[in-house]
Design a protein around this motif. Structure first.
Motif, mmCIF file in Angstrom:
data_model
loop_
_atom_site.group_PDB
_atom_site.id
_atom_site.type_symbol
_atom_site.label_atom_id
_atom_site.label_comp_id
_atom_site.label_asym_id
_atom_site.label_seq_id
_atom_site.Cartn_x
_atom_site.Cartn_y
_atom_site.Cartn_z
ATOM 1 N N LEU A 61 0.811 -1.222 0.000
ATOM 2 C CA LEU A 61 0.000 0.000 0.000
ATOM 3 C C LEU A 61 0.845 1.273 0.000
ATOM 4 O O LEU A 61 0.612 2.163 -0.822
ATOM 5 C CB LEU A 61 -0.962 -0.005 1.193
ATOM 6 C CG LEU A 61 -2.332 -0.641 0.952
ATOM 7 C CD1 LEU A 61 -3.140 -0.659 2.243
ATOM 8 C CD2 LEU A 61 -3.092 0.110 -0.132
ATOM 9 N N TYR A 64 2.483 1.721 -3.437
ATOM 10 C CA TYR A 64 1.549 2.192 -4.465
ATOM 11 C C TYR A 64 1.174 3.655 -4.242
ATOM 12 O O TYR A 64 1.220 4.471 -5.172
ATOM 13 C CB TYR A 64 0.275 1.340 -4.495
ATOM 14 C CG TYR A 64 -0.820 2.067 -5.217
ATOM 15 C CD1 TYR A 64 -0.783 2.197 -6.604
ATOM 16 C CD2 TYR A 64 -1.835 2.726 -4.519
ATOM 17 C CE1 TYR A 64 -1.735 2.934 -7.280
ATOM 18 C CE2 TYR A 64 -2.789 3.460 -5.178
ATOM 19 C CZ TYR A 64 -2.742 3.566 -6.561
ATOM 20 O OH TYR A 64 -3.679 4.313 -7.224
ATOM 21 N N VAL A 65 0.778 3.988 -3.006
ATOM 22 C CA VAL A 65 0.345 5.361 -2.719
ATOM 23 C C VAL A 65 1.478 6.346 -3.003
ATOM 24 O O VAL A 65 1.245 7.446 -3.525
ATOM 25 C CB VAL A 65 -0.135 5.488 -1.260
ATOM 26 C CG1 VAL A 65 -0.421 6.946 -0.908
ATOM 27 C CG2 VAL A 65 -1.393 4.656 -1.043
ATOM 28 N N GLU A 68 1.718 6.768 -6.776
ATOM 29 C CA GLU A 68 0.565 7.547 -7.244
ATOM 30 C C GLU A 68 0.715 9.019 -6.865
ATOM 31 O O GLU A 68 0.358 9.922 -7.632
ATOM 32 C CB GLU A 68 -0.732 6.998 -6.653
ATOM 33 C CG GLU A 68 -1.960 7.710 -7.214
ATOM 34 C CD GLU A 68 -3.197 7.528 -6.364
ATOM 35 O OE1 GLU A 68 -3.706 8.541 -5.833
ATOM 36 O OE2 GLU A 68 -3.660 6.380 -6.225
ATOM 37 N N SER A 161 -5.475 0.136 -8.238
ATOM 38 C CA SER A 161 -4.609 -0.630 -7.338
ATOM 39 C C SER A 161 -4.959 -0.460 -5.864
ATOM 40 O O SER A 161 -4.976 -1.430 -5.105
ATOM 41 C CB SER A 161 -3.142 -0.251 -7.561
ATOM 42 O OG SER A 161 -2.747 -0.525 -8.879
ATOM 43 N N TYR A 162 -5.240 0.756 -5.448
ATOM 44 C CA TYR A 162 -5.487 0.994 -4.017
ATOM 45 C C TYR A 162 -6.676 0.158 -3.530
ATOM 46 O O TYR A 162 -6.572 -0.561 -2.523
ATOM 47 C CB TYR A 162 -5.746 2.474 -3.764
ATOM 48 C CG TYR A 162 -5.844 2.824 -2.291
ATOM 49 C CD1 TYR A 162 -4.720 3.234 -1.594
ATOM 50 C CD2 TYR A 162 -7.053 2.749 -1.602
ATOM 51 C CE1 TYR A 162 -4.785 3.563 -0.247
ATOM 52 C CE2 TYR A 162 -7.132 3.066 -0.263
ATOM 53 C CZ TYR A 162 -6.003 3.479 0.418
ATOM 54 O OH TYR A 162 -6.083 3.784 1.744
ATOM 55 N N LEU A 166 -6.346 -3.060 -0.891
ATOM 56 C CA LEU A 166 -7.068 -2.994 0.380
ATOM 57 C C LEU A 166 -8.148 -4.066 0.455
ATOM 58 O O LEU A 166 -8.311 -4.747 1.474
ATOM 59 C CB LEU A 166 -7.688 -1.606 0.546
ATOM 60 C CG LEU A 166 -8.342 -1.306 1.897
ATOM 61 C CD1 LEU A 166 -7.334 -1.412 3.028
ATOM 62 C CD2 LEU A 166 -8.974 0.080 1.881
ATOM 63 N N VAL A 186 -4.905 1.816 5.978
ATOM 64 C CA VAL A 186 -4.984 3.138 5.349
ATOM 65 C C VAL A 186 -3.836 4.020 5.823
ATOM 66 O O VAL A 186 -3.240 4.773 5.043
ATOM 67 C CB VAL A 186 -6.344 3.793 5.662
ATOM 68 C CG1 VAL A 186 -6.365 5.251 5.183
ATOM 69 C CG2 VAL A 186 -7.468 3.008 4.991
ATOM 70 N N GLY A 189 -0.677 3.257 3.964
ATOM 71 C CA GLY A 189 -0.679 3.904 2.662
ATOM 72 C C GLY A 189 -0.318 5.374 2.748
ATOM 73 O O GLY A 189 0.445 5.893 1.926
#
Length: 241
Positions: A61, A64-65, A68, A161-162, A166, A186, A189
């Protein structure tokens, strides 16, 4: 709506000060409300060994975050630096980013309706995004327009993806435990949203440099690897779908 308010009130500091309170109010509202499921699940949070199945997701997570955030936070700076266009025109890159995100998310939803498995969508999309991010790094100096096209495709591929990461994580737990660990996932992330762009700036110094894209590609490539590891880890509930 918030960017419009900022634009309208950019000359009035009081307006911008009020906007700064919004995230604080959101946090207060979220922390002040505890659902019955979360209260019931309190003992489950102490079962650290039972949460080991979440480790790959807790690492994926923030990666990815972070990637992004590089693309979204610098969605105006990147085209401005690559194409050397007027900053006011480059700001349209942010609108383009969110339009591409919508395309990616609706596309993933359509694939799910066709019964394509979430793990297949996630692994395929993030792998392809990592490759295209590296391609953008190769093209940014010699073919800037091609680099932007590659980055546009990356946004579409990464968009779902998020939610997929999750959802796959929570699907491996029973409902009570899922309610208890959602906030923690969360938060993981959110850490990536700060750490990864900072790391990339320290290494590459320029949001639109080839180094930025190569590092982002490397971090993005770790996500499908982590998802493969997670797919081989036994679920904590036999009813997981």
């Amino acid at each position: 709506v918030t960017p419009l308010i900022v634009a309208a009130g950019s000359g009035v500091r009081a307006t911008l000060g009020i906007l700064a309170v919004v995230p604080l109010l959101t946090i207060a509202m979220l922390t002040g409300s505890v659902s019955p499921d979360a209260r019931t699940a309190a003992p489950a949070r102490r079962d650290v060994r039972g949460l080991r199945v979440l480790l790959p997701f807790a690492v994926a997570l923030p990666l990815y975050v972070g990637v992004e955030t590089v693309l979204s936070g610098w969605s105006a700076v990147i085209p401005e630096r690559i194409l050397e266009v007027d900053p006011a025109l480059a700001a349209l890159g942010t609108s383009a980013f969110w339009a591409l995100m919508a395309v990616g998310r609706f596309g993933a939803a359509a694939l799910r309706r066709l019964s394509v498995s979430p793990i297949a969508i996630l692994i395929t999309a993030t792998s392809a995004a990592a490759i295209l991010m590296a391609v953008a790094g190769l093209l940014v100096a010699s073919a800037p327009a091609g680099a932007l096209v590659a980055l546009a495709a990356v946004v579409v591929l990464l968009a779902p993806s998020y939610g997929l990461i999750l959802g796959l994580a929570l699907d491996r737990l029973d409902p009570a435990r899922s309610a208890a660990v959602t906030g923690a996932l969360v938060a993981c992330g959110a850490v990536g949203g700060t750490f990864v762009p900072t790391l990339i700036l320290l290494i590459g110094r320029d949001p639109a440099s080839s180094t930025t894209f190569f590092v982002s590609a490397g971090l993005c490539a770790l996500v499908p690897v982590l998802m493969l590891v997670a797919s081989r880890t036994p679920s904590q509930t036999p009813a997981a779908s």
